[in-house]
Write a protein that holds these residues in place. Structure first.
Motif, PDB file in Angstrom:
ATOM      1  N   ALA A 106     -11.512  -4.399  -3.920  1.00 14.26           N
ATOM      2  CA  ALA A 106     -12.146  -3.812  -5.109  1.00 14.26           C
ATOM      3  C   ALA A 106     -11.111  -3.489  -6.196  1.00 14.26           C
ATOM      4  O   ALA A 106     -11.468  -3.372  -7.369  1.00 14.26           O
ATOM      5  CB  ALA A 106     -12.915  -2.547  -4.734  1.00 14.26           C
ATOM      6  N   THR A 107      -9.853  -3.377  -5.809  1.00 11.86           N
ATOM      7  CA  THR A 107      -8.803  -3.083  -6.787  1.00 11.86           C
ATOM      8  C   THR A 107      -8.254  -4.348  -7.429  1.00 11.86           C
ATOM      9  O   THR A 107      -7.441  -4.274  -8.343  1.00 11.86           O
ATOM     10  CB  THR A 107      -7.628  -2.322  -6.139  1.00 11.86           C
ATOM     11  N   GLY A 108      -8.656  -5.504  -6.929  1.00 10.71           N
ATOM     12  CA  GLY A 108      -8.165  -6.760  -7.479  1.00 10.71           C
ATOM     13  C   GLY A 108      -7.114  -7.424  -6.614  1.00 10.71           C
ATOM     14  O   GLY A 108      -6.679  -8.528  -6.908  1.00 10.71           O
ATOM     15  N   MET A 109      -6.689  -6.761  -5.563  1.00 13.88           N
ATOM     16  CA  MET A 109      -5.719  -7.354  -4.625  1.00 13.88           C
ATOM     17  C   MET A 109      -6.490  -7.912  -3.437  1.00 13.88           C
ATOM     18  O   MET A 109      -7.624  -7.534  -3.198  1.00 13.88           O
ATOM     19  CB  MET A 109      -4.740  -6.300  -4.099  1.00 13.88           C
ATOM     20  N   ASN A 110      -5.818  -8.776  -2.683  1.00 15.71           N
ATOM     21  CA  ASN A 110      -6.369  -9.134  -1.385  1.00 15.71           C
ATOM     22  C   ASN A 110      -5.467  -8.514  -0.325  1.00 15.71           C
ATOM     23  O   ASN A 110      -4.393  -7.996  -0.639  1.00 15.71           O
ATOM     24  CB  ASN A 110      -6.541 -10.654  -1.228  1.00 15.71           C
ATOM     25  N   VAL A 111      -5.891  -8.542   0.908  1.00 17.69           N
ATOM     26  CA  VAL A 111      -5.167  -7.876   1.981  1.00 17.69           C
ATOM     27  C   VAL A 111      -3.772  -8.481   2.156  1.00 17.69           C
ATOM     28  O   VAL A 111      -2.800  -7.763   2.370  1.00 17.69           O
ATOM     29  CB  VAL A 111      -5.962  -7.914   3.305  1.00 17.69           C
ATOM     30  N   GLU A 112      -3.667  -9.769   2.024  1.00 18.53           N
ATOM     31  CA  GLU A 112      -2.360 -10.422   2.157  1.00 18.53           C
ATOM     32  C   GLU A 112      -1.385  -9.901   1.093  1.00 18.53           C
ATOM     33  O   GLU A 112      -0.241  -9.546   1.415  1.00 18.53           O
ATOM     34  CB  GLU A 112      -2.522 -11.934   2.024  1.00 18.53           C
ATOM     35  N   GLU A 113      -1.823  -9.836  -0.154  1.00 16.08           N
ATOM     36  CA  GLU A 113      -0.967  -9.320  -1.229  1.00 16.08           C
ATOM     37  C   GLU A 113      -0.594  -7.864  -0.965  1.00 16.08           C
ATOM     38  O   GLU A 113       0.561  -7.463  -1.145  1.00 16.08           O
ATOM     39  CB  GLU A 113      -1.680  -9.409  -2.578  1.00 16.08           C
ATOM     40  N   TYR A 114      -1.581  -7.073  -0.560  1.00 11.81           N
ATOM     41  CA  TYR A 114      -1.350  -5.663  -0.268  1.00 11.81           C
ATOM     42  C   TYR A 114      -0.269  -5.516   0.802  1.00 11.81           C
ATOM     43  O   TYR A 114       0.672  -4.736   0.659  1.00 11.81           O
ATOM     44  CB  TYR A 114      -2.659  -5.020   0.195  1.00 11.81           C
ATOM     45  N   ASN A 115      -0.401  -6.270   1.869  1.00 11.79           N
ATOM     46  CA  ASN A 115       0.555  -6.183   2.965  1.00 11.79           C
ATOM     47  C   ASN A 115       1.946  -6.658   2.540  1.00 11.79           C
ATOM     48  O   ASN A 115       2.949  -6.096   2.964  1.00 11.79           O
ATOM     49  CB  ASN A 115       0.061  -6.959   4.180  1.00 11.79           C
ATOM     50  N   GLU A 116       2.006  -7.692   1.711  1.00  9.68           N
ATOM     51  CA  GLU A 116       3.301  -8.174   1.224  1.00  9.68           C
ATOM     52  C   GLU A 116       4.000  -7.099   0.404  1.00  9.68           C
ATOM     53  O   GLU A 116       5.202  -6.875   0.558  1.00  9.68           O
ATOM     54  CB  GLU A 116       3.126  -9.445   0.396  1.00  9.68           C
ATOM     55  N   VAL A 117       3.265  -6.427  -0.473  1.00  8.23           N
ATOM     56  CA  VAL A 117       3.850  -5.354  -1.278  1.00  8.23           C
ATOM     57  C   VAL A 117       4.285  -4.212  -0.367  1.00  8.23           C
ATOM     58  O   VAL A 117       5.386  -3.659  -0.517  1.00  8.23           O
ATOM     59  CB  VAL A 117       2.875  -4.858  -2.369  1.00  8.23           C
ATOM     60  N   ALA A 118       3.449  -3.857   0.596  1.00 10.81           N
ATOM     61  CA  ALA A 118       3.782  -2.770   1.515  1.00 10.81           C
ATOM     62  C   ALA A 118       5.066  -3.075   2.287  1.00 10.81           C
ATOM     63  O   ALA A 118       5.926  -2.199   2.443  1.00 10.81           O
ATOM     64  CB  ALA A 118       2.622  -2.527   2.485  1.00 10.81           C
ATOM     65  N   MET A 119       5.215  -4.297   2.751  1.00 13.59           N
ATOM     66  CA  MET A 119       6.434  -4.675   3.470  1.00 13.59           C
ATOM     67  C   MET A 119       7.650  -4.625   2.536  1.00 13.59           C
ATOM     68  O   MET A 119       8.725  -4.167   2.934  1.00 13.59           O
ATOM     69  CB  MET A 119       6.283  -6.060   4.087  1.00 13.59           C
ATOM     70  N   ALA A 120       7.484  -5.076   1.317  1.00 15.05           N
ATOM     71  CA  ALA A 120       8.589  -5.046   0.350  1.00 15.05           C
ATOM     72  C   ALA A 120       9.000  -3.606   0.053  1.00 15.05           C
ATOM     73  O   ALA A 120      10.184  -3.320  -0.119  1.00 15.05           O
ATOM     74  CB  ALA A 120       8.185  -5.773  -0.927  1.00 15.05           C
ATOM     75  N   LEU A 121       8.034  -2.703   0.008  1.00 19.74           N
ATOM     76  CA  LEU A 121       8.344  -1.295  -0.264  1.00 19.74           C
ATOM     77  C   LEU A 121       9.205  -0.686   0.830  1.00 19.74           C
ATOM     78  O   LEU A 121      10.025   0.202   0.560  1.00 19.74           O
ATOM     79  CB  LEU A 121       7.059  -0.482  -0.422  1.00 19.74           C
ATOM     80  N   GLN A 122       9.031  -1.128   2.039  1.00 22.03           N
ATOM     81  CA  GLN A 122       9.839  -0.602   3.137  1.00 22.03           C
ATOM     82  C   GLN A 122      11.314  -0.940   2.948  1.00 22.03           C
ATOM     83  O   GLN A 122      12.180  -0.273   3.493  1.00 22.03           O
ATOM     84  CB  GLN A 122       9.337  -1.140   4.473  1.00 22.03           C
ATOM     85  N   ASN A 123      11.605  -1.972   2.173  1.00 17.37           N
ATOM     86  CA  ASN A 123      12.981  -2.389   1.929  1.00 17.37           C
ATOM     87  C   ASN A 123      13.532  -1.853   0.610  1.00 17.37           C
ATOM     88  O   ASN A 123      14.644  -2.222   0.226  1.00 17.37           O
ATOM     89  CB  ASN A 123      13.069  -3.921   1.929  1.00 17.37           C
ATOM     90  N   ASP A 124      12.757  -1.046  -0.106  1.00 17.57           N
ATOM     91  CA  ASP A 124      13.174  -0.521  -1.411  1.00 17.57           C
ATOM     92  C   ASP A 124      12.839   0.964  -1.487  1.00 17.57           C
ATOM     93  O   ASP A 124      11.787   1.349  -2.007  1.00 17.57           O
ATOM     94  CB  ASP A 124      12.471  -1.299  -2.522  1.00 17.57           C
ATOM     95  N   PRO A 125      13.718   1.820  -0.954  1.00 17.53           N
ATOM     96  CA  PRO A 125      13.423   3.262  -0.895  1.00 17.53           C
ATOM     97  C   PRO A 125      13.130   3.893  -2.255  1.00 17.53           C
ATOM     98  O   PRO A 125      12.284   4.778  -2.345  1.00 17.53           O
ATOM     99  CB  PRO A 125      14.686   3.867  -0.281  1.00 17.53           C
ATOM    100  N   GLU A 126      13.802   3.442  -3.301  1.00 20.54           N
ATOM    101  CA  GLU A 126      13.554   4.016  -4.629  1.00 20.54           C
ATOM    102  C   GLU A 126      12.149   3.691  -5.113  1.00 20.54           C
ATOM    103  O   GLU A 126      11.444   4.556  -5.629  1.00 20.54           O
ATOM    104  CB  GLU A 126      14.587   3.504  -5.630  1.00 20.54           C
ATOM    105  N   LEU A 127      11.734   2.446  -4.941  1.00 17.90           N
ATOM    106  CA  LEU A 127      10.387   2.060  -5.355  1.00 17.90           C
ATOM    107  C   LEU A 127       9.351   2.737  -4.465  1.00 17.90           C
ATOM    108  O   LEU A 127       8.291   3.149  -4.939  1.00 17.90           O
ATOM    109  CB  LEU A 127      10.229   0.541  -5.324  1.00 17.90           C
TER     110      LEU A 127
END
Length: 139
Positions: A106-127
């Motif tokens: 409903a936000t315009g993302m799909n689950v795959e995109e959401y998970n990719e961003v979530a995984m990337a966030l784990q590698n970027d503490p500032e973000l």
């Protein structure tokens, strides 16, 4: 509802599991492997967080999706605790997962995109800190 890094980490882990379920539903028939390998074909073996769009717009969509997913998670947590048996708990878990998928989409993302961003966030503490702050402001 208070967002902290630990809550974010738990919610991200929840959605990773959800992503596997959604991926199994989306790609299981195409791969023939079903739940054994739930990742989409183009991301098998890919390094988590590699080549992920972390633009301001993507992060904004992610935060909106995360807040909605957390609402679903909170709603179902109590219901799961009060489940009469394992069968009812499994049914509630599946219902929660479906609602989380719908909340993300409903936000315009799909689950795959959401998970990719979530995984990337784990590698970027500032973000990650920035995302946590944004989520707290939107609660």
């Amino acid at each position: 509802m208070e967002f902290r890094k630990t809550a974010l980490t738990c919610a991200l882990a929840t959605l990773f599991a959800l992503g596997g379920t959604a991926a199994a539903q989306d790609w299981g028939g195409q791969q023939g492997g079903g739940a054994q390998d739930a990742s989409p074909p183009e991301h098998q073996g890919a390094m988590p967080g590699a080549d992920v769009d972390l633009s301001d717009d993507t992060i904004d969509e992610f935060v909106d999706a995360f807040v909605e997913v957390q609402k679903v998670n909170d709603e179902f947590a109590q219901r799961l605790e009060n489940a009469a048996d394992a069968e009812q708990a499994q049914a509630l878990h599946q219902e929660a997962q479906q609602e989380m998928v719908e909340a993300v989409e409903a936000t315009g993302m799909n689950v795959e995109e959401y998970n990719e961003v979530a995984m990337a966030l784990q590698n970027d503490p500032e973000l990650l800190d920035q995302v946590v702050q944004m989520a707290e402001e939107r609660q």
